[in-house]
Design a protein around this motif. Sequence first.
Motif, PDB file in Angstrom:
ATOM      1  N   THR A 156       1.163  -2.663   4.230  1.00 33.05           N
ATOM      2  CA  THR A 156       0.764  -2.476   2.844  1.00 33.05           C
ATOM      3  C   THR A 156       1.822  -1.608   2.183  1.00 33.05           C
ATOM      4  O   THR A 156       2.812  -1.222   2.821  1.00 33.05           O
ATOM      5  N   PHE A 157       1.656  -1.314   0.915  1.00 31.70           N
ATOM      6  CA  PHE A 157       2.583  -0.416   0.239  1.00 31.70           C
ATOM      7  C   PHE A 157       2.464   0.974   0.866  1.00 31.70           C
ATOM      8  O   PHE A 157       1.358   1.521   0.979  1.00 31.70           O
ATOM      9  N   ALA A 158       3.577   1.553   1.255  1.00 34.03           N
ATOM     10  CA  ALA A 158       3.551   2.854   1.925  1.00 34.03           C
ATOM     11  C   ALA A 158       2.899   3.927   1.060  1.00 34.03           C
ATOM     12  O   ALA A 158       2.301   4.880   1.574  1.00 34.03           O
ATOM     13  N   LEU A 187      -1.536  -8.568   9.403  1.00 37.56           N
ATOM     14  CA  LEU A 187      -2.221  -8.594   8.105  1.00 37.56           C
ATOM     15  C   LEU A 187      -1.312  -8.108   6.990  1.00 37.56           C
ATOM     16  O   LEU A 187      -0.743  -7.011   7.091  1.00 37.56           O
ATOM     17  N   PHE A 188      -1.186  -8.884   5.935  1.00 37.18           N
ATOM     18  CA  PHE A 188      -0.556  -8.429   4.697  1.00 37.18           C
ATOM     19  C   PHE A 188      -1.664  -7.934   3.779  1.00 37.18           C
ATOM     20  O   PHE A 188      -2.327  -8.714   3.097  1.00 37.18           O
ATOM     21  N   SER A 189      -1.900  -6.618   3.764  1.00 37.19           N
ATOM     22  CA  SER A 189      -2.908  -6.011   2.894  1.00 37.19           C
ATOM     23  C   SER A 189      -2.217  -5.589   1.600  1.00 37.19           C
ATOM     24  O   SER A 189      -2.144  -4.404   1.251  1.00 37.19           O
ATOM     25  N   SER A 190      -1.689  -6.574   0.903  1.00 36.22           N
ATOM     26  CA  SER A 190      -0.850  -6.305  -0.278  1.00 36.22           C
ATOM     27  C   SER A 190      -0.672  -7.585  -1.071  1.00 36.22           C
ATOM     28  O   SER A 190      -0.930  -8.683  -0.571  1.00 36.22           O
ATOM     29  N   LYS A 191      -0.223  -7.420  -2.280  1.00 30.39           N
ATOM     30  CA  LYS A 191       0.146  -8.549  -3.136  1.00 30.39           C
ATOM     31  C   LYS A 191       1.659  -8.661  -3.144  1.00 30.39           C
ATOM     32  O   LYS A 191       2.365  -7.650  -3.220  1.00 30.39           O
ATOM     33  N   THR A 192       2.163  -9.879  -3.058  1.00 28.42           N
ATOM     34  CA  THR A 192       3.612 -10.075  -3.099  1.00 28.42           C
ATOM     35  C   THR A 192       4.103  -9.958  -4.534  1.00 28.42           C
ATOM     36  O   THR A 192       3.651 -10.696  -5.419  1.00 28.42           O
ATOM     37  N   GLY A 236      -8.592 -12.596  -1.572  1.00 27.08           N
ATOM     38  CA  GLY A 236      -8.963 -11.377  -2.281  1.00 27.08           C
ATOM     39  C   GLY A 236      -9.774 -10.376  -1.488  1.00 27.08           C
ATOM     40  O   GLY A 236     -10.324  -9.435  -2.068  1.00 27.08           O
ATOM     41  N   LEU A 237      -9.841 -10.527  -0.162  1.00 21.04           N
ATOM     42  CA  LEU A 237     -10.672  -9.631   0.643  1.00 21.04           C
ATOM     43  C   LEU A 237      -9.962  -8.340   1.030  1.00 21.04           C
ATOM     44  O   LEU A 237     -10.617  -7.310   1.233  1.00 21.04           O
ATOM     45  N   TYR A 238      -8.643  -8.379   1.174  1.00 21.16           N
ATOM     46  CA  TYR A 238      -7.943  -7.280   1.842  1.00 21.16           C
ATOM     47  C   TYR A 238      -6.957  -6.531   0.940  1.00 21.16           C
ATOM     48  O   TYR A 238      -6.127  -5.790   1.428  1.00 21.16           O
ATOM     49  N   HIS A 239      -7.064  -6.742  -0.355  1.00 20.63           N
ATOM     50  CA  HIS A 239      -6.199  -6.008  -1.275  1.00 20.63           C
ATOM     51  C   HIS A 239      -6.827  -6.012  -2.657  1.00 20.63           C
ATOM     52  O   HIS A 239      -7.464  -6.991  -3.065  1.00 20.63           O
ATOM     53  N   VAL A 240      -6.672  -4.917  -3.387  1.00 19.78           N
ATOM     54  CA  VAL A 240      -7.010  -4.876  -4.812  1.00 19.78           C
ATOM     55  C   VAL A 240      -5.825  -4.285  -5.557  1.00 19.78           C
ATOM     56  O   VAL A 240      -5.090  -3.449  -5.025  1.00 19.78           O
ATOM     57  N   SER A 241      -5.650  -4.709  -6.773  1.00 20.46           N
ATOM     58  CA  SER A 241      -4.515  -4.258  -7.577  1.00 20.46           C
ATOM     59  C   SER A 241      -4.705  -2.817  -8.028  1.00 20.46           C
ATOM     60  O   SER A 241      -5.832  -2.337  -8.198  1.00 20.46           O
ATOM     61  N   GLY A 242      -3.586  -2.143  -8.255  1.00 23.00           N
ATOM     62  CA  GLY A 242      -3.616  -0.787  -8.790  1.00 23.00           C
ATOM     63  C   GLY A 242      -3.472  -0.745 -10.299  1.00 23.00           C
ATOM     64  O   GLY A 242      -3.327   0.340 -10.870  1.00 23.00           O
ATOM     65  N   VAL A 277       2.495  -0.664   9.350  1.00 25.28           N
ATOM     66  CA  VAL A 277       3.948  -0.697   9.226  1.00 25.28           C
ATOM     67  C   VAL A 277       4.393  -0.899   7.779  1.00 25.28           C
ATOM     68  O   VAL A 277       3.652  -1.405   6.940  1.00 25.28           O
ATOM     69  N   THR A 278       5.618  -0.513   7.510  1.00 33.39           N
ATOM     70  CA  THR A 278       6.223  -0.716   6.194  1.00 33.39           C
ATOM     71  C   THR A 278       6.744  -2.155   6.070  1.00 33.39           C
ATOM     72  O   THR A 278       6.830  -2.877   7.052  1.00 33.39           O
ATOM     73  N   GLY A 279       7.090  -2.538   4.842  1.00 36.10           N
ATOM     74  CA  GLY A 279       7.748  -3.827   4.636  1.00 36.10           C
ATOM     75  C   GLY A 279       6.866  -4.914   4.080  1.00 36.10           C
ATOM     76  O   GLY A 279       7.097  -6.096   4.349  1.00 36.10           O
ATOM     77  N   SER A 280       5.869  -4.561   3.278  1.00 36.14           N
ATOM     78  CA  SER A 280       4.956  -5.577   2.737  1.00 36.14           C
ATOM     79  C   SER A 280       5.629  -6.525   1.761  1.00 36.14           C
ATOM     80  O   SER A 280       5.092  -7.594   1.457  1.00 36.14           O
ATOM     81  N   GLN A 281       6.820  -6.154   1.259  1.00 35.74           N
ATOM     82  CA  GLN A 281       7.530  -6.999   0.301  1.00 35.74           C
ATOM     83  C   GLN A 281       8.737  -7.702   0.923  1.00 35.74           C
ATOM     84  O   GLN A 281       9.608  -8.198   0.215  1.00 35.74           O
ATOM     85  N   GLY A 282       8.781  -7.720   2.255  1.00 35.00           N
ATOM     86  CA  GLY A 282       9.826  -8.472   2.936  1.00 35.00           C
ATOM     87  C   GLY A 282      11.145  -7.751   3.059  1.00 35.00           C
ATOM     88  O   GLY A 282      12.159  -8.380   3.375  1.00 35.00           O
ATOM     89  N   GLU A 283      11.167  -6.435   2.815  1.00 35.93           N
ATOM     90  CA  GLU A 283      12.419  -5.682   2.890  1.00 35.93           C
ATOM     91  C   GLU A 283      13.054  -5.844   4.273  1.00 35.93           C
ATOM     92  O   GLU A 283      12.412  -5.604   5.281  1.00 35.93           O
ATOM     93  N   ARG A 284      14.327  -6.221   4.306  1.00 36.89           N
ATOM     94  CA  ARG A 284      14.972  -6.630   5.553  1.00 36.89           C
ATOM     95  C   ARG A 284      15.036  -5.514   6.593  1.00 36.89           C
ATOM     96  O   ARG A 284      14.980  -5.769   7.787  1.00 36.89           O
TER      97      ARG A 284
END
Length: 558
Positions: free
Chosen positions: A235-237, A332-337, A365-371, A301-308
């Motif tokens: 998810t987002f750190a 699990l990607f608990s984040s929005k791309t 929509g189960l594992y993330h909500v927008s900020g 772990v970090t890297g929810s946006q695909g950072e290399r």
Amino acid sequence: MSAKRERLIYLPLGGAGEIGMNAYVYGYGPEGKERLILVDLGIAFPDMDTTPGVDVILPDIAWLKDRLDRLEAVFVTHGHEDHLGGVGHLYPQLKKPVYARKFTANLARRKLAEKGQDQNAVTTVGPWPETVEAGPFTVGFLPVSHSIPESAALVIDTPAGRIIHSGDFKLDAAPIVGEAFDPDLWAEAAKPGVLALVCDSTNVFSRHPGRSESQVAPNLVPLVKDATGMFVATTFASNVARLKSLADAGVAAGRSICLMGRAMRRMTEAASEEGLLNDFPRTVSPEDAASLPRENLMLIVTGSQGERRAASAQLSRGKYFGMEMKEGDTFLFSSKTIPGNEKEVARIMNNFSEMGVDVVTDDDGLYHVSGHANRPDLETVHGIVNPQTVIPMHGEHRHLREHAKLAESLGRTGVVAPNGTMLELSGNAPRVVDHVETGRTYLDGMALVGQFDGVVRDRLRMALNGHVVVALMIDDDDAVMEDTWVDIRGLPDAANGAPLADLMEQHLAGVLSRVDSRTAGDDEKLEDLITKGVRKVAQDEVGKRPEVTVLITRLTAD
């Protein structure tokens, strides 16, 4: 000669017409002599298609640097990189006081320390009604819920009236970590009357009310419990509440928790230091995690946006700190791309799929909500604040335009002001009074380079067309010597069965054999002739026009 009248201005240098790289200037005073404050100093992230090799993208602050004697201070609304990330890189050019709430101030000091800058430049400010005086401005941090603790809107009082700068926000009554949105407090801030609401526009197209962070946690527990093998989540750190929900779910499933990634550890440390995260589950180190049974382990772990270089991407390519994904594991990607990151995220998902790892996303929509506030939430805030004018920010142009239309539909003035648009807010109605050239600054390795300096442009040209180096020697009679040497990079080695470099050397030998001493004595003419010759061969043989570097060595009699 009469004195110039005083005015209130607003000027976005970043963040208006894009999502990221936020930097907003407010000014008050005589025209052309306004005292200034800067709200946020964020970054954006590069991509290989448009900014290869660039580490970070920063706003171009040339306009501010030309007026440093008029800049009073920098105010940071919250700790996300697109609002805070530029402080460490650009503070040496500004050298102005930085004000923030305690969690954001903690992160800002860390960024200054990383760059060897004075951490005392950052001052911690309590929540509104506590305020800071900065020239003609009185600024307070109005608490608001978001996906990072201690986010704040700014209550900016000026001689021309009150402005509320929303920062990033959502209406969340139970955010798990951090403060809930308090409509009564916002109504109190709006009571004297609000000249302008400068407002987050990210989710203006989402027509359902926003969901609370507390709605995510109950869905995570059964997911982790039912998983076999190792469970990994990203998810987002900065989303400390989500980190806690994920860790709590892991503990409920009987798993040991391991945080992987520098940004994640930095955020949890800062939140703990500031008393915002006192009950985070005990974690194990990556070294200890490697020795635990896989079915008893959960990595966050970090890297929810695909950072290399982040943990997610490295796990998808092999091992990371001794850990390796295997068939039967769950990721699990608990984040929005974020738009623009789809390819990188999909690459990670496919890598895991090839390993036999089950990938879970937030498609349902189960594992993330927008900020960020959705359209109905924006309508609610407009109603509470009741501003004369709404100035949309934090969004692409389509978001700004839609938000302005929403304001108009609610009986208020809506103004679209993308980056570089200077508005005068004093008077009966806002009006555009100037357009400032804005752009981007690239952090390229350890160097800051301008968007139009040519560094990235040349890199893109080489990536698209290849690069050819030509070396030749000229004797002391200005005659071209034989055996011109060609080296190619990023082009096919052979064309039609013949080495491409040999074909270029043969063509150049013919061209240079006809060169007179006047041309041979002029480096510029010689380089132009050779460049045209190389590109002709490349175009004819492989359909490319490469970048060409010509190295000329001139021999002298002595």
